[in-house]
Write a protein that holds these residues in place. Structure first.
Motif: not given
Length: 201
Positions: A72, A121-124
């Motif tokens: 991550d 860093r954006r979701r998905g």
């Protein structure tokens, strides 16, 4: 046969082309139009021309990307993303293409076109990008030029769409912050005026 690649004459910070492009943010979508053509052709050529050494390098890039994804780590994942794409361009065995794309990626790494780490860093986005890179790798490794072209172009389309969504979200956030700041300022002014009137009385 691999060719030694000359280094760019100027670092991205002083490169006249980089300064010109950075001064015109709208060129980011010209960049995507250019990348769509280059990425598709490079992936197709790589599927036809990649040597065993090229495939080993691509596999190593893919392994590094998967490890960064598991940790991550958006910054590391963005870096391995760039290395993978450069490996694809070099696997196409076209010296002009490799040199041009090295220059483009030097600018991309320092945010001339957009902030790649912020996008990761954006979701998905991270999960989608990883699947897309894996699909490109698999098409090249299997020697399927048309699939490689299709997967590479789809990845560029997805990246462009993700950036548009990010810019829209940032724009909405900025508007909300300005409205909130304006409301706070109005509230403070009104409170001050009321206090002044009470003192005058």
């Amino acid at each position: 046969m691999m060719h030694a690649l000359p280094k760019p004459a100027d670092p991205p910070a002083t490169d006249p082309l980089a300064r010109l492009l950075q001064a015109h943010p709208e060129t980011v979508f010209d960049y995507f139009e250019f990348r769509r053509v280059m990425a598709g052709n490079a992936a197709a050529l790589a599927a036809e021309r990649a040597t065993q050494e090229d495939l080993a390098r691509l596999r190593a890039c893919m392994d590094a990307m998967e490890k960064a994804h598991a940790l991550d780590d958006p910054a590391q994942e963005a870096a391995t993303d760039a290395e993978f794409h450069l490996a694809v361009y070099e696997s196409a065995h076209n010296l002009v293409m490799s040199q041009v794309m090295h220059r483009i990626f030097d600018m991309l790494k320092v945010g001339v076109f957009y902030d790649r780490i912020d996008l990761y860093r954006r979701r998905g986005v991270r999960d989608a990008f990883l699947r897309q890179h894996q699909a490109i790798w698999q098409a090249i490794a299997s020697g399927n030029p048309e699939a490689a072209r299709t997967m590479a172009e789809a990845h560029i389309n997805s990246t462009e769409e993700s950036l548009r969504e990010a810019q829209f979200a940032n724009s909405r956030r900025d508007v909300a912050l300005r409205r909130r700041a304006g409301s706070d300022l109005t509230g403070r002014i009104r409170a001050g005026q009321t206090a002044g009137k009470l003192v005058d009385k």
